[in-house]
Write a protein that holds these residues in place. Structure first.
Motif, PDB file in Angstrom:
ATOM      1  N   THR A  65     -16.333  -3.398 -23.399  1.00 45.35           N
ATOM      2  CA  THR A  65     -16.270  -2.752 -24.707  1.00 45.35           C
ATOM      3  C   THR A  65     -16.373  -3.785 -25.821  1.00 45.35           C
ATOM      4  O   THR A  65     -17.097  -3.601 -26.812  1.00 45.35           O
ATOM      5  CB  THR A  65     -14.965  -1.949 -24.847  1.00 45.35           C
ATOM      6  N   ALA A  66     -15.662  -4.901 -25.655  1.00 43.40           N
ATOM      7  CA  ALA A  66     -15.674  -5.948 -26.677  1.00 43.40           C
ATOM      8  C   ALA A  66     -17.063  -6.554 -26.856  1.00 43.40           C
ATOM      9  O   ALA A  66     -17.424  -6.992 -27.950  1.00 43.40           O
ATOM     10  CB  ALA A  66     -14.670  -7.043 -26.312  1.00 43.40           C
ATOM     11  N   THR A  67     -17.861  -6.557 -25.791  1.00 39.99           N
ATOM     12  CA  THR A  67     -19.207  -7.129 -25.879  1.00 39.99           C
ATOM     13  C   THR A  67     -20.263  -6.091 -26.242  1.00 39.99           C
ATOM     14  O   THR A  67     -21.447  -6.411 -26.329  1.00 39.99           O
ATOM     15  CB  THR A  67     -19.601  -7.790 -24.545  1.00 39.99           C
ATOM     16  N   GLY A  68     -19.846  -4.853 -26.438  1.00 38.53           N
ATOM     17  CA  GLY A  68     -20.782  -3.817 -26.847  1.00 38.53           C
ATOM     18  C   GLY A  68     -21.592  -3.211 -25.732  1.00 38.53           C
ATOM     19  O   GLY A  68     -22.522  -2.437 -25.983  1.00 38.53           O
ATOM     20  N   MET A  69     -21.263  -3.530 -24.475  1.00 34.38           N
ATOM     21  CA  MET A  69     -22.018  -2.979 -23.354  1.00 34.38           C
ATOM     22  C   MET A  69     -21.580  -1.560 -23.011  1.00 34.38           C
ATOM     23  O   MET A  69     -22.359  -0.784 -22.452  1.00 34.38           O
ATOM     24  CB  MET A  69     -21.866  -3.881 -22.125  1.00 34.38           C
ATOM     25  N   VAL A  70     -20.335  -1.234 -23.298  1.00 42.94           N
ATOM     26  CA  VAL A  70     -19.868   0.146 -23.155  1.00 42.94           C
ATOM     27  C   VAL A  70     -19.074   0.511 -24.400  1.00 42.94           C
ATOM     28  O   VAL A  70     -18.649  -0.357 -25.170  1.00 42.94           O
ATOM     29  CB  VAL A  70     -18.997   0.360 -21.890  1.00 42.94           C
ATOM     30  N   THR A  71     -18.887   1.800 -24.586  1.00 42.64           N
ATOM     31  CA  THR A  71     -18.086   2.271 -25.708  1.00 42.64           C
ATOM     32  C   THR A  71     -17.378   3.547 -25.289  1.00 42.64           C
ATOM     33  O   THR A  71     -17.742   4.176 -24.287  1.00 42.64           O
ATOM     34  CB  THR A  71     -18.965   2.516 -26.945  1.00 42.64           C
ATOM     35  N   ARG A  72     -16.370   3.923 -26.064  1.00 44.33           N
ATOM     36  CA  ARG A  72     -15.610   5.135 -25.745  1.00 44.33           C
ATOM     37  C   ARG A  72     -16.279   6.361 -26.367  1.00 44.33           C
ATOM     38  O   ARG A  72     -16.831   6.295 -27.460  1.00 44.33           O
ATOM     39  CB  ARG A  72     -14.180   5.027 -26.257  1.00 44.33           C
ATOM     40  N   ALA A  73     -16.189   7.477 -25.668  1.00 46.39           N
ATOM     41  CA  ALA A  73     -16.708   8.750 -26.165  1.00 46.39           C
ATOM     42  C   ALA A  73     -15.779   9.857 -25.711  1.00 46.39           C
ATOM     43  O   ALA A  73     -14.807   9.606 -24.999  1.00 46.39           O
ATOM     44  CB  ALA A  73     -18.126   8.976 -25.646  1.00 46.39           C
ATOM     45  N   GLY A  74     -16.075  11.067 -26.112  1.00 43.31           N
ATOM     46  CA  GLY A  74     -15.251  12.203 -25.690  1.00 43.31           C
ATOM     47  C   GLY A  74     -13.825  12.071 -26.140  1.00 43.31           C
ATOM     48  O   GLY A  74     -12.899  12.320 -25.368  1.00 43.31           O
ATOM     49  N   GLY A  75     -13.633  11.670 -27.403  1.00 44.51           N
ATOM     50  CA  GLY A  75     -12.276  11.503 -27.909  1.00 44.51           C
ATOM     51  C   GLY A  75     -11.594  10.277 -27.362  1.00 44.51           C
ATOM     52  O   GLY A  75     -10.368  10.177 -27.411  1.00 44.51           O
ATOM     53  N   GLY A  76     -12.366   9.346 -26.832  1.00 43.95           N
ATOM     54  CA  GLY A  76     -11.803   8.106 -26.303  1.00 43.95           C
ATOM     55  C   GLY A  76     -11.437   8.144 -24.848  1.00 43.95           C
ATOM     56  O   GLY A  76     -10.983   7.137 -24.292  1.00 43.95           O
ATOM     57  N   SER A  77     -11.654   9.292 -24.186  1.00 44.00           N
ATOM     58  CA  SER A  77     -11.229   9.414 -22.793  1.00 44.00           C
ATOM     59  C   SER A  77     -12.297   8.974 -21.803  1.00 44.00           C
ATOM     60  O   SER A  77     -12.013   8.730 -20.631  1.00 44.00           O
ATOM     61  CB  SER A  77     -10.840  10.868 -22.483  1.00 44.00           C
ATOM     62  N   ARG A  78     -13.537   8.878 -22.262  1.00 42.41           N
ATOM     63  CA  ARG A  78     -14.638   8.543 -21.366  1.00 42.41           C
ATOM     64  C   ARG A  78     -15.388   7.322 -21.872  1.00 42.41           C
ATOM     65  O   ARG A  78     -15.460   7.071 -23.070  1.00 42.41           O
ATOM     66  CB  ARG A  78     -15.612   9.721 -21.218  1.00 42.41           C
ATOM     67  N   ARG A  84     -25.646  -2.150 -27.070  1.00 43.57           N
ATOM     68  CA  ARG A  84     -26.273  -3.397 -26.632  1.00 43.57           C
ATOM     69  C   ARG A  84     -27.032  -3.241 -25.320  1.00 43.57           C
ATOM     70  O   ARG A  84     -27.902  -4.055 -25.002  1.00 43.57           O
ATOM     71  CB  ARG A  84     -25.231  -4.506 -26.507  1.00 43.57           C
ATOM     72  N   VAL A  85     -26.730  -2.193 -24.563  1.00 36.08           N
ATOM     73  CA  VAL A  85     -27.497  -1.938 -23.357  1.00 36.08           C
ATOM     74  C   VAL A  85     -28.943  -1.620 -23.725  1.00 36.08           C
ATOM     75  O   VAL A  85     -29.875  -1.891 -22.967  1.00 36.08           O
ATOM     76  CB  VAL A  85     -26.868  -0.792 -22.534  1.00 36.08           C
ATOM     77  N   GLY A  86     -29.131  -1.044 -24.918  1.00 31.29           N
ATOM     78  CA  GLY A  86     -30.481  -0.763 -25.381  1.00 31.29           C
ATOM     79  C   GLY A  86     -31.337  -2.010 -25.465  1.00 31.29           C
ATOM     80  O   GLY A  86     -32.552  -1.962 -25.239  1.00 31.29           O
ATOM     81  N   THR A  87     -30.723  -3.147 -25.784  1.00 31.77           N
ATOM     82  CA  THR A  87     -31.461  -4.407 -25.820  1.00 31.77           C
ATOM     83  C   THR A  87     -31.981  -4.761 -24.435  1.00 31.77           C
ATOM     84  O   THR A  87     -33.125  -5.215 -24.278  1.00 31.77           O
ATOM     85  CB  THR A  87     -30.556  -5.543 -26.328  1.00 31.77           C
ATOM     86  N   LEU A  88     -31.146  -4.556 -23.420  1.00 26.83           N
ATOM     87  CA  LEU A  88     -31.578  -4.826 -22.049  1.00 26.83           C
ATOM     88  C   LEU A  88     -32.698  -3.881 -21.635  1.00 26.83           C
ATOM     89  O   LEU A  88     -33.674  -4.294 -20.997  1.00 26.83           O
ATOM     90  CB  LEU A  88     -30.392  -4.671 -21.089  1.00 26.83           C
ATOM     91  N   ALA A  89     -32.549  -2.601 -21.988  1.00 21.95           N
ATOM     92  CA  ALA A  89     -33.568  -1.630 -21.615  1.00 21.95           C
ATOM     93  C   ALA A  89     -34.910  -1.950 -22.268  1.00 21.95           C
ATOM     94  O   ALA A  89     -35.967  -1.877 -21.631  1.00 21.95           O
ATOM     95  CB  ALA A  89     -33.112  -0.229 -22.010  1.00 21.95           C
ATOM     96  N   GLU A  90     -34.864  -2.331 -23.535  1.00 19.03           N
ATOM     97  CA  GLU A  90     -36.098  -2.671 -24.246  1.00 19.03           C
ATOM     98  C   GLU A  90     -36.735  -3.915 -23.650  1.00 19.03           C
ATOM     99  O   GLU A  90     -37.950  -3.983 -23.448  1.00 19.03           O
ATOM    100  CB  GLU A  90     -35.791  -2.884 -25.732  1.00 19.03           C
ATOM    101  N   ALA A  91     -35.915  -4.898 -23.314  1.00 16.44           N
ATOM    102  CA  ALA A  91     -36.433  -6.133 -22.721  1.00 16.44           C
ATOM    103  C   ALA A  91     -36.997  -5.872 -21.337  1.00 16.44           C
ATOM    104  O   ALA A  91     -37.993  -6.483 -20.930  1.00 16.44           O
ATOM    105  CB  ALA A  91     -35.328  -7.184 -22.656  1.00 16.44           C
ATOM    106  N   PHE A  92     -36.381  -4.973 -20.590  1.00 11.52           N
ATOM    107  CA  PHE A  92     -36.873  -4.601 -19.265  1.00 11.52           C
ATOM    108  C   PHE A  92     -38.299  -4.084 -19.362  1.00 11.52           C
ATOM    109  O   PHE A  92     -39.194  -4.508 -18.636  1.00 11.52           O
ATOM    110  CB  PHE A  92     -35.952  -3.543 -18.663  1.00 11.52           C
ATOM    111  N   SER A  93     -38.534  -3.159 -20.293  1.00  9.89           N
ATOM    112  CA  SER A  93     -39.872  -2.607 -20.475  1.00  9.89           C
ATOM    113  C   SER A  93     -40.854  -3.669 -20.951  1.00  9.89           C
ATOM    114  O   SER A  93     -42.022  -3.664 -20.581  1.00  9.89           O
ATOM    115  CB  SER A  93     -39.828  -1.454 -21.487  1.00  9.89           C
ATOM    116  N   ARG A  94     -40.381  -4.597 -21.763  1.00  7.98           N
ATOM    117  CA  ARG A  94     -41.258  -5.614 -22.345  1.00  7.98           C
ATOM    118  C   ARG A  94     -41.602  -6.711 -21.346  1.00  7.98           C
ATOM    119  O   ARG A  94     -42.736  -7.197 -21.304  1.00  7.98           O
ATOM    120  CB  ARG A  94     -40.573  -6.228 -23.572  1.00  7.98           C
ATOM    121  N   GLN A  95     -40.638  -7.121 -20.539  1.00 10.28           N
ATOM    122  CA  GLN A  95     -40.813  -8.299 -19.693  1.00 10.28           C
ATOM    123  C   GLN A  95     -41.264  -7.986 -18.277  1.00 10.28           C
ATOM    124  O   GLN A  95     -41.933  -8.809 -17.647  1.00 10.28           O
ATOM    125  CB  GLN A  95     -39.498  -9.088 -19.620  1.00 10.28           C
ATOM    126  N   LEU A  96     -40.890  -6.830 -17.752  1.00 10.73           N
ATOM    127  CA  LEU A  96     -41.120  -6.560 -16.342  1.00 10.73           C
ATOM    128  C   LEU A  96     -42.582  -6.278 -16.048  1.00 10.73           C
ATOM    129  O   LEU A  96     -43.229  -5.512 -16.734  1.00 10.73           O
ATOM    130  CB  LEU A  96     -40.292  -5.357 -15.876  1.00 10.73           C
TER     131      LEU A  96
END
Length: 266
Positions: A65-78, A84-96
């Motif tokens: 959570t602190a690194t922005g890879m996950v975040t809380r949703a559903g009132g904080g329960s999930r 920041r995962v979007g950066t990985l996904a975009e790079a995956f499409s660009r580099q692979l």
């Protein structure tokens, strides 16, 4: 960050201990579990799915959570994937370059089976053939060209990718594509296809029995237990396929396992 070390038998002179960062592997496991969920997971669900204690799960989630890879949703329960995962996904499409990474596995499958083999995967919202290798049998199945996309409902690879996709991805694809009849065996109704996809999820592989082309049968197996967007496929003339189906299935399992071992550095 905790670490563990793999050890080998003392008599194995060529083997050396290899350090592994256990926390990193667990963090990746958490990200993969969340990615496969439809609406995120609770701490308890993550702990159970990844197979680690609740306290360790909490600490890893705090770091993610602190690194922005996950975040809380559903009132904080999930927990859901963070921006920041979007950066990985975009790079995956660009580099692979999928064909380069998948080609060794496809060639190994063709060698093991003697049949035309290929890898398919999700690419820009379509199920696309990404790599292909011919076998050495004198009579081979008709090839589909690299880059071919569409007709996922009629192909072993497409049905498997649809079966392992999230409901949202699966519905989006099916809502945008007509279930065109390509042969008398093609599934052309949504209800029948959903039943087929459920069978595929239960057995762990998919078969196309003359659904895409007459006289042609295929069997597909997912890589990385369906977490990655790629599958491996063996295709053969139907008569030979019926005689050697179990051999092809065993070869797929071997190559998928070898790919996972190479990925994990084992």
């Amino acid at each position: 960050m905790s670490a563990s070390t793999d050890t080998h038998h003392a008599g194995d002179a060529a083997a050396e201990p290899r350090p592994r960062v256990q926390s990193a592997a667990r963090a990746v496991g958490i990200l993969m579990a969340i990615a496969k969920s439809e609406a995120g997971l609770t701490t308890r669900e993550i702990s159970e799915q990844v197979g680690i204690g609740r306290q360790a799960t909490y600490h890893l989630l705090h770091t993610l959570t602190a690194t922005g890879m996950v975040t809380r949703a559903g009132g904080g329960s999930r927990y859901v994937l963070g921006l920041r995962v979007g950066t990985l996904a975009e790079a995956f499409s660009r580099q692979l370059a999928p064909s380069e990474h998948l080609a060794p596995l496809v060639r190994a499958l063709a060698r093991d089976t003697g049949e035309t083999s290929y890898a398919s995967g999700w690419w820009s919202g379509e199920v696309m053939m990404l790599s292909i290798a011919r076998g050495n049998n004198p009579v081979q199945a008709a090839e589909v060209s690299q880059g071919h996309a569409g007709d996922a409902h009629a192909r072993a690879s497409g049905k498997l990718l649809l079966a392992t996709a999230t409901p949202a991805v699966r519905d989006a694809y099916l809502d945008a594509h007509t279930l065109t009849r390509l042969t008398p065996s093609t599934i052309t109704t949504r209800r029948a296809l959903e039943r087929e996809l459920e069978t595929i999820r239960q057995q762990g592989y998919a078969i196309d029995d003359e659904e895409f082309a007459p006289g042609l049968s295929c069997i597909a197996m997912a890589m990385d237990e369906g977490y990655s967007p790629f599958v491996l496929v063996v295709t053969a003339p139907r008569e030979r396929f019926l005689a050697k189906r179990e051999e092809y299935l065993a070869a797929l399992r071997r190559v998928v396992a070898a790919g996972a071992a190479a990925r994990d550095g084992e």
